[in-house]
Write a protein that holds these residues in place. Structure first.
Motif, PDB file in Angstrom:
ATOM      1  N   GLU A 220       0.861  -1.188   0.000  1.00 36.96           N
ATOM      2  CA  GLU A 220       0.000   0.000   0.000  1.00 36.96           C
ATOM      3  C   GLU A 220       0.898   1.239   0.000  1.00 36.96           C
ATOM      4  OE1 GLU A 220      -2.826  -0.126   3.164  1.00 36.96           O
ATOM      5  OE2 GLU A 220      -3.614  -2.070   2.570  1.00 36.96           O
ATOM      6  N   PRO A 221       1.585   1.492  -1.091  1.00 38.96           N
ATOM      7  CA  PRO A 221       2.588   2.574  -1.105  1.00 38.96           C
ATOM      8  C   PRO A 221       2.004   3.960  -0.898  1.00 38.96           C
ATOM      9  CG  PRO A 221       2.198   1.739  -3.318  1.00 38.96           C
ATOM     10  CD  PRO A 221       1.511   0.800  -2.380  1.00 38.96           C
ATOM     11  N   ASP A 222       0.744   4.165  -1.299  1.00 41.49           N
ATOM     12  CA  ASP A 222       0.153   5.488  -1.090  1.00 41.49           C
ATOM     13  C   ASP A 222      -0.009   5.778   0.403  1.00 41.49           C
ATOM     14  OD1 ASP A 222       0.028   6.079  -3.764  1.00 41.49           O
ATOM     15  OD2 ASP A 222      -2.034   5.399  -4.003  1.00 41.49           O
ATOM     16  N   THR A 223      -0.210   4.748   1.189  1.00 42.66           N
ATOM     17  CA  THR A 223      -0.262   4.925   2.641  1.00 42.66           C
ATOM     18  C   THR A 223       1.131   5.191   3.191  1.00 42.66           C
ATOM     19  OG1 THR A 223      -2.192   3.489   2.830  1.00 42.66           O
ATOM     20  CG2 THR A 223      -0.898   3.833   4.827  1.00 42.66           C
ATOM     21  N   LEU A 224       2.121   4.489   2.645  1.00 39.65           N
ATOM     22  CA  LEU A 224       3.490   4.615   3.125  1.00 39.65           C
ATOM     23  C   LEU A 224       4.111   5.963   2.769  1.00 39.65           C
ATOM     24  CD1 LEU A 224       5.801   3.018   4.522  1.00 39.65           C
ATOM     25  CD2 LEU A 224       6.503   2.270   2.246  1.00 39.65           C
ATOM     26  N   PHE A 225       3.943   6.382   1.521  1.00 38.71           N
ATOM     27  CA  PHE A 225       4.606   7.594   1.027  1.00 38.71           C
ATOM     28  C   PHE A 225       3.648   8.765   0.812  1.00 38.71           C
ATOM     29  CE2 PHE A 225       7.386   4.214  -0.871  1.00 38.71           C
ATOM     30  CZ  PHE A 225       8.558   4.534  -0.174  1.00 38.71           C
ATOM     31  N   GLY A 226       2.370   8.563   1.068  1.00 39.93           N
ATOM     32  CA  GLY A 226       1.356   9.512   0.626  1.00 39.93           C
ATOM     33  C   GLY A 226       1.456  10.908   1.195  1.00 39.93           C
ATOM     34  N   MET A 227       2.138  11.093   2.351  1.00 37.86           N
ATOM     35  CA  MET A 227       2.248  12.434   2.922  1.00 37.86           C
ATOM     36  C   MET A 227       3.257  13.303   2.177  1.00 37.86           C
ATOM     37  SD  MET A 227       2.000  11.805   7.039  1.00 37.86           S
ATOM     38  CE  MET A 227       2.274  13.550   7.362  1.00 37.86           C
ATOM     39  N   SER A 228       4.036  12.705   1.281  1.00 43.86           N
ATOM     40  CA  SER A 228       5.092  13.454   0.601  1.00 43.86           C
ATOM     41  C   SER A 228       4.661  13.918  -0.785  1.00 43.86           C
ATOM     42  CB  SER A 228       6.344  12.580   0.454  1.00 43.86           C
ATOM     43  OG  SER A 228       7.298  13.228  -0.360  1.00 43.86           O
ATOM     44  N   PRO A 229       4.767  15.209  -1.077  1.00 41.62           N
ATOM     45  CA  PRO A 229       4.502  15.685  -2.439  1.00 41.62           C
ATOM     46  C   PRO A 229       5.424  15.032  -3.463  1.00 41.62           C
ATOM     47  CG  PRO A 229       4.571  17.527  -0.903  1.00 41.62           C
ATOM     48  CD  PRO A 229       5.069  16.325  -0.146  1.00 41.62           C
ATOM     49  N   ASP A 230       6.620  14.597  -3.034  1.00 43.50           N
ATOM     50  CA  ASP A 230       7.536  13.913  -3.942  1.00 43.50           C
ATOM     51  C   ASP A 230       6.952  12.600  -4.442  1.00 43.50           C
ATOM     52  OD1 ASP A 230       9.618  15.623  -4.341  1.00 43.50           O
ATOM     53  OD2 ASP A 230      10.929  14.764  -2.819  1.00 43.50           O
ATOM     54  N   TRP A 231       6.039  12.027  -3.701  1.00 37.80           N
ATOM     55  CA  TRP A 231       5.359  10.799  -4.130  1.00 37.80           C
ATOM     56  C   TRP A 231       4.145  11.140  -4.992  1.00 37.80           C
ATOM     57  CZ3 TRP A 231       6.053   5.789  -4.660  1.00 37.80           C
ATOM     58  CH2 TRP A 231       4.937   4.961  -4.819  1.00 37.80           C
ATOM     59  N   ALA A 232       3.333  12.055  -4.536  1.00 35.74           N
ATOM     60  CA  ALA A 232       2.098  12.394  -5.239  1.00 35.74           C
ATOM     61  C   ALA A 232       2.364  12.919  -6.646  1.00 35.74           C
ATOM     62  CB  ALA A 232       1.317  13.423  -4.434  1.00 35.74           C
ATOM     63  N   SER A 233       3.530  13.511  -6.858  1.00 39.35           N
ATOM     64  CA  SER A 233       3.834  14.101  -8.165  1.00 39.35           C
ATOM     65  C   SER A 233       4.328  13.080  -9.184  1.00 39.35           C
ATOM     66  CB  SER A 233       4.885  15.209  -8.003  1.00 39.35           C
ATOM     67  OG  SER A 233       6.118  14.663  -7.549  1.00 39.35           O
ATOM     68  N   LEU A 234       4.551  11.830  -8.749  1.00 44.70           N
ATOM     69  CA  LEU A 234       5.066  10.807  -9.658  1.00 44.70           C
ATOM     70  C   LEU A 234       3.942  10.153 -10.459  1.00 44.70           C
ATOM     71  CD1 LEU A 234       7.623   8.935  -7.348  1.00 44.70           C
ATOM     72  CD2 LEU A 234       8.145  10.562  -9.174  1.00 44.70           C
ATOM     73  N   LYS A 235       4.250   9.748 -11.687  1.00 44.83           N
ATOM     74  CA  LYS A 235       3.338   8.952 -12.486  1.00 44.83           C
ATOM     75  C   LYS A 235       3.350   7.512 -11.990  1.00 44.83           C
ATOM     76  CE  LYS A 235       3.962  11.846 -16.601  1.00 44.83           C
ATOM     77  NZ  LYS A 235       4.429  11.886 -18.011  1.00 44.83           N
ATOM     78  N   ASP A 236       2.339   6.744 -12.376  1.00 39.09           N
ATOM     79  CA  ASP A 236       2.220   5.368 -11.879  1.00 39.09           C
ATOM     80  C   ASP A 236       3.451   4.527 -12.203  1.00 39.09           C
ATOM     81  OD1 ASP A 236      -0.247   5.935 -10.837  1.00 39.09           O
ATOM     82  OD2 ASP A 236      -1.393   4.990 -12.458  1.00 39.09           O
ATOM     83  N   ALA A 237       3.991   4.685 -13.408  1.00 39.38           N
ATOM     84  CA  ALA A 237       5.170   3.895 -13.785  1.00 39.38           C
ATOM     85  C   ALA A 237       6.376   4.266 -12.927  1.00 39.38           C
ATOM     86  CB  ALA A 237       5.485   4.105 -15.260  1.00 39.38           C
ATOM     87  N   ASP A 238       6.484   5.550 -12.616  1.00 36.28           N
ATOM     88  CA  ASP A 238       7.592   5.997 -11.767  1.00 36.28           C
ATOM     89  C   ASP A 238       7.420   5.488 -10.335  1.00 36.28           C
ATOM     90  OD1 ASP A 238       8.610   7.354 -13.945  1.00 36.28           O
ATOM     91  OD2 ASP A 238       7.619   9.235 -13.419  1.00 36.28           O
ATOM     92  N   LYS A 239       6.180   5.482  -9.845  1.00 38.10           N
ATOM     93  CA  LYS A 239       5.929   4.942  -8.503  1.00 38.10           C
ATOM     94  C   LYS A 239       6.318   3.467  -8.451  1.00 38.10           C
ATOM     95  CE  LYS A 239       2.169   8.079  -7.166  1.00 38.10           C
ATOM     96  NZ  LYS A 239       0.736   8.201  -6.815  1.00 38.10           N
ATOM     97  N   ALA A 240       5.996   2.719  -9.510  1.00 40.80           N
ATOM     98  CA  ALA A 240       6.368   1.306  -9.549  1.00 40.80           C
ATOM     99  C   ALA A 240       7.883   1.142  -9.524  1.00 40.80           C
ATOM    100  CB  ALA A 240       5.776   0.653 -10.801  1.00 40.80           C
ATOM    101  N   ALA A 241       8.597   2.033 -10.208  1.00 42.58           N
ATOM    102  CA  ALA A 241      10.060   1.969 -10.213  1.00 42.58           C
ATOM    103  C   ALA A 241      10.623   2.251  -8.823  1.00 42.58           C
ATOM    104  CB  ALA A 241      10.621   2.958 -11.234  1.00 42.58           C
TER     105      ALA A 241
END
Length: 269
Positions: A220-241
């Motif tokens: 559940e990466p959105d729960t893990l990283f979701g407070m960071s704008p550095d995460w929210a600004s990534l595209k799905d493929a980048d989040k997977a990377a």
């Protein structure tokens, strides 16, 4: 939209109480147990009694305030986020009061507390110098102020995400840390700013604890990283990377330790 303008918008989210109201429950579950380690370290450097009047500025969900309350001190916790204050109040400790209040303009009398703390709070203020000055104003002569800040790249999942972004996407601008964090990352600068705010004889320690990232939480990466704008600004493929890189770093470990260093300053009034 220009990158600088986008970064500015993202940083303003951290200055918006609505952002923290929505994040309060998540913060309490994830950040609170970790920041509590630094809060307890700071408390161990200050002698408190049942008569001690303690103020926690930008208290979040109360890692410092509740720990001080357990020691028996009389504690007032303040935060500009009603959601954060509600989480402190839910602990229902009789010697801990929680109020919504702007730490840049504390609605409190001069010299009214024996010890005033801000654990990773004042450093986030738009006018962090005013926040430090307000801390000094409400500290009695002979009392102490305690301020914790992160080093320039932050801590825990923010630190890890920044490291991975710089490796995988070196051409992209990452989240700029708040001005207060950058300005106070050097112990000498930190000490000078505390003196300028009205404190004296500051002592500053580097304190490092590991944030142990549960690799299972990557489900559940959105729960893990979701407070960071550095995460929210990534595209799905980048989040997977990013997730793949964290798994690679962890290897066979079920937990990935992320050493996170804070500067904790204690100064007299």
């Amino acid at each position: 939209m220009a990158k600088r303008e986008l970064r500015s918008i993202e940083m303003r989210e951290f200055e918006n109480p609505d952002h923290w109201d929505m994040a309060a429950l998540h913060y309490e579950k994830t950040a609170h147990p970790f920041t509590a380690r630094y809060a307890e370290f700071a408390l161990g450097r200050v002698a408190l009694t049942a008569d001690s009047r303690v103020l926690d500025v930008a208290a979040g969900t109360g890692a410092l305030a509740l720990a001080a309350g357990r020691l028996g001190a009389q504690v007032l916790a303040t935060d500009f986020s009603a959601g954060m204050v509600a989480r402190i109040a839910a602990a229902a400790m009789p010697n801990v009061e929680a109020r919504v209040m702007d730490g840049q303009a504390l609605d409190l009398p001069d010299a009214s507390f024996d010890a005033v703390f801000s654990i990773f709070g004042v450093i986030m203020f738009p006018d962090w110098r005013k926040g430090l000055a307000e801390m000094a104003r409400v500290t009695r002569l002979g009392g102490c102020g305690v301020v914790a800040t992160w080093q320039d790249h932050g801590a825990a999942t923010f630190l890890l995400l920044g490291q991975i972004r710089r490796k995988l996407f070196p051409e992209r601008v990452g989240l700029t840390m708040p001005e207060g964090v950058k300005a106070l990352s050097d112990p000498g600068d930190f000490a000078r700013e505390l003196v300028a705010a009205g404190f004296r004889a500051p002592q500053i320690e580097e304190v490092t604890f590991d944030f142990n990232l549960d690799v299972a939480a990557l489900a559940e990466p959105d729960t893990l990283f979701g407070m960071s704008p550095d995460w929210a600004s990534l595209k799905d493929a980048d989040k997977a990377a990013v997730i793949d890189e964290v798994r690679r770093m962890a290897g066979d470990q079920s937990n990935l330790p992320i050493p996170s260093t804070a500067l904790i300053a204690i100064a007299l009034r």
